[in-house]
Write a protein that holds these residues in place. Structure first.
Motif, PDB file in Angstrom:
ATOM      1  N   LEU A 125      68.125  18.362 -33.670  1.00 36.59           N
ATOM      2  CA  LEU A 125      66.825  18.989 -33.451  1.00 36.59           C
ATOM      3  C   LEU A 125      66.843  19.700 -32.100  1.00 36.59           C
ATOM      4  N   ALA A 126      66.540  20.970 -32.103  1.00 40.17           N
ATOM      5  CA  ALA A 126      66.472  21.724 -30.846  1.00 40.17           C
ATOM      6  C   ALA A 126      65.349  21.163 -29.973  1.00 40.17           C
ATOM      7  N   PRO A 127      65.485  21.264 -28.640  1.00 34.25           N
ATOM      8  CA  PRO A 127      64.466  20.699 -27.743  1.00 34.25           C
ATOM      9  C   PRO A 127      63.085  21.332 -27.872  1.00 34.25           C
ATOM     10  N   ASN A 128      62.981  22.505 -28.528  1.00 33.51           N
ATOM     11  CA  ASN A 128      61.667  23.121 -28.697  1.00 33.51           C
ATOM     12  C   ASN A 128      61.060  22.817 -30.070  1.00 33.51           C
ATOM     13  N   THR A 129      61.656  21.877 -30.801  1.00 37.86           N
ATOM     14  CA  THR A 129      61.117  21.449 -32.090  1.00 37.86           C
ATOM     15  C   THR A 129      59.795  20.713 -31.851  1.00 37.86           C
ATOM     16  N   PRO A 130      58.758  21.021 -32.639  1.00 42.19           N
ATOM     17  CA  PRO A 130      57.450  20.384 -32.435  1.00 42.19           C
ATOM     18  C   PRO A 130      57.458  18.855 -32.443  1.00 42.19           C
ATOM     19  N   LEU A 131      58.453  18.220 -33.076  1.00 39.43           N
ATOM     20  CA  LEU A 131      58.517  16.753 -33.038  1.00 39.43           C
ATOM     21  C   LEU A 131      58.569  16.213 -31.609  1.00 39.43           C
ATOM     22  N   TYR A 132      59.059  17.004 -30.682  1.00 40.19           N
ATOM     23  CA  TYR A 132      59.157  16.563 -29.290  1.00 40.19           C
ATOM     24  C   TYR A 132      57.834  16.695 -28.527  1.00 40.19           C
ATOM     25  N   TYR A 133      56.905  17.510 -29.014  1.00 41.02           N
ATOM     26  CA  TYR A 133      55.701  17.819 -28.239  1.00 41.02           C
ATOM     27  C   TYR A 133      54.895  16.582 -27.829  1.00 41.02           C
ATOM     28  N   PRO A 134      54.682  15.599 -28.710  1.00 44.32           N
ATOM     29  CA  PRO A 134      53.948  14.410 -28.260  1.00 44.32           C
ATOM     30  C   PRO A 134      54.660  13.675 -27.120  1.00 44.32           C
ATOM     31  N   LEU A 135      55.992  13.645 -27.167  1.00 41.45           N
ATOM     32  CA  LEU A 135      56.739  13.001 -26.085  1.00 41.45           C
ATOM     33  C   LEU A 135      56.546  13.766 -24.782  1.00 41.45           C
ATOM     34  N   TYR A 136      56.628  15.093 -24.839  1.00 43.97           N
ATOM     35  CA  TYR A 136      56.450  15.886 -23.620  1.00 43.97           C
ATOM     36  C   TYR A 136      55.063  15.643 -23.027  1.00 43.97           C
ATOM     37  N   ALA A 137      54.055  15.566 -23.878  1.00 45.98           N
ATOM     38  CA  ALA A 137      52.698  15.302 -23.396  1.00 45.98           C
ATOM     39  C   ALA A 137      52.602  13.901 -22.792  1.00 45.98           C
ATOM     40  N   LYS A 138      53.232  12.922 -23.436  1.00 46.55           N
ATOM     41  CA  LYS A 138      53.190  11.544 -22.929  1.00 46.55           C
ATOM     42  C   LYS A 138      53.904  11.439 -21.582  1.00 46.55           C
ATOM     43  N   CYS A 139      54.974  12.186 -21.397  1.00 48.79           N
ATOM     44  CA  CYS A 139      55.673  12.180 -20.108  1.00 48.79           C
ATOM     45  C   CYS A 139      54.745  12.681 -18.999  1.00 48.79           C
ATOM     46  N   ILE A 140      53.995  13.727 -19.294  1.00 50.70           N
ATOM     47  CA  ILE A 140      53.043  14.241 -18.309  1.00 50.70           C
ATOM     48  C   ILE A 140      51.992  13.174 -18.010  1.00 50.70           C
ATOM     49  N   GLU A 141      51.453  12.565 -19.062  1.00 49.98           N
ATOM     50  CA  GLU A 141      50.427  11.537 -18.902  1.00 49.98           C
ATOM     51  C   GLU A 141      50.915  10.366 -18.059  1.00 49.98           C
ATOM     52  N   LEU A 142      52.148   9.927 -18.293  1.00 54.13           N
ATOM     53  CA  LEU A 142      52.687   8.758 -17.594  1.00 54.13           C
ATOM     54  C   LEU A 142      53.385   9.099 -16.281  1.00 54.13           C
ATOM     55  N   GLY A 143      53.499  10.391 -15.965  1.00 54.20           N
ATOM     56  CA  GLY A 143      54.180  10.788 -14.732  1.00 54.20           C
ATOM     57  C   GLY A 143      55.682  10.584 -14.792  1.00 54.20           C
ATOM     58  N   LEU A 144      56.257  10.768 -15.977  1.00 54.91           N
ATOM     59  CA  LEU A 144      57.697  10.586 -16.150  1.00 54.91           C
ATOM     60  C   LEU A 144      58.408  11.931 -16.230  1.00 54.91           C
ATOM     61  N   VAL A 145      59.610  11.956 -15.723  1.00 51.30           N
ATOM     62  CA  VAL A 145      60.497  13.089 -15.944  1.00 51.30           C
ATOM     63  C   VAL A 145      60.925  13.035 -17.404  1.00 51.30           C
ATOM     64  N   CYS A 146      61.079  14.189 -18.026  1.00 49.41           N
ATOM     65  CA  CYS A 146      61.643  14.233 -19.371  1.00 49.41           C
ATOM     66  C   CYS A 146      63.041  14.841 -19.246  1.00 49.41           C
ATOM     67  N   GLY A 147      64.051  14.016 -19.417  1.00 43.87           N
ATOM     68  CA  GLY A 147      65.432  14.471 -19.336  1.00 43.87           C
ATOM     69  C   GLY A 147      65.902  14.920 -20.710  1.00 43.87           C
ATOM     70  N   ILE A 148      66.457  16.116 -20.771  1.00 45.49           N
ATOM     71  CA  ILE A 148      66.954  16.652 -22.036  1.00 45.49           C
ATOM     72  C   ILE A 148      68.462  16.847 -21.911  1.00 45.49           C
ATOM     73  N   PHE A 149      69.210  15.999 -22.590  1.00 45.98           N
ATOM     74  CA  PHE A 149      70.666  16.077 -22.563  1.00 45.98           C
ATOM     75  C   PHE A 149      71.095  16.947 -23.728  1.00 45.98           C
ATOM     76  N   THR A 150      71.594  18.117 -23.433  1.00 46.28           N
ATOM     77  CA  THR A 150      71.861  19.087 -24.493  1.00 46.28           C
ATOM     78  C   THR A 150      73.259  18.982 -25.086  1.00 46.28           C
ATOM     79  N   GLY A 151      74.129  18.182 -24.543  1.00 47.82           N
ATOM     80  CA  GLY A 151      75.448  18.048 -25.140  1.00 47.82           C
ATOM     81  C   GLY A 151      76.410  17.315 -24.233  1.00 47.82           C
ATOM     82  N   LEU A 152      77.605  17.142 -24.723  1.00 50.70           N
ATOM     83  CA  LEU A 152      78.683  16.537 -23.962  1.00 50.70           C
ATOM     84  C   LEU A 152      79.742  17.583 -23.697  1.00 50.70           C
ATOM     85  N   PRO A 153      80.448  17.457 -22.596  1.00 49.33           N
ATOM     86  CA  PRO A 153      81.506  18.436 -22.291  1.00 49.33           C
ATOM     87  C   PRO A 153      82.750  18.178 -23.124  1.00 49.33           C
ATOM     88  N   VAL A 154      82.830  18.811 -24.279  1.00 46.11           N
ATOM     89  CA  VAL A 154      84.007  18.666 -25.130  1.00 46.11           C
ATOM     90  C   VAL A 154      84.571  20.043 -25.451  1.00 46.11           C
TER      91      VAL A 154
END
Length: 158
Positions: A125-154
């Motif tokens: 799932l790409a990071p801009n998929t709507p399934l992530y939106y509630p998490l992004y909002a919750k991170c703002i609410e809780l004052g958390l950083v949202c770390g997005i790991f896009t891959g491994l160096p292979v």
């Protein structure tokens, strides 16, 4: 007098045995990490602190499953207070249950939980998929950083 390096390691996995040996991780081990089977073992708190000290790293963020926080991971906080912080590994396919668990973890560890982490390639799932939106909002609410790991160096054939 030289100034002490003040570095933070943003991603240490101390309970790798829980992942098993999926093909993507075996490929990363072969092509990048080159640690053999030691990559798949759990790390101990004093062992990690010795490695951090050897490299001038002051603090570290370790991953935790908010749905089932591993006591081994939490032992790092108890054994070395102020040295380790938590990043909750979130699954966008388990939104509401995961968000409730994230809130509970933040209540239990208000200072130590500093990040919610997503790894889009694990869920295809790409990071801009709507399934992530509630998490992004919750991170703002809780004052958390949202770390997005896009891959491994292979290496790839592309």
């Amino acid at each position: 007098m030289a100034q002490k390096l003040r570095a933070i390691d943003l991603a240490i996995n101390v309970d790798m045995s829980r992942l098993g040996q999926p093909e993507w991780l075996k490929q990363a081990e072969r092509e990048t990490f080159k640690q053999g089977d030691s990559l798949y073992r759990d790390l101990m708190p004093d062992e990690v602190v010795a490695q951090l000290d050897a490299h001038g790293i002051e603090r570290a963020i370790i991953g935790v499953d908010p749905l089932e926080p591993n006591p081994h991971v939490l032992s790092f906080l108890e054994k070395h207070p102020g040295r380790f912080f938590l990043a909750a590994s979130m699954d966008p396919n388990n939104t509401m249950r995961g968000l409730r668990a994230l809130e509970a973890l933040k209540r239990q560890f208000p200072r130590e939980l500093v990040e919610a982490r997503v790894v889009p390639f694990q869920h295809d799932l790409a990071p801009n998929t709507p399934l992530y939106y509630p998490l992004y909002a919750k991170c703002i609410e809780l004052g958390l950083v949202c770390g997005i790991f896009t891959g491994l160096p292979v290496k790839t054939d592309r």
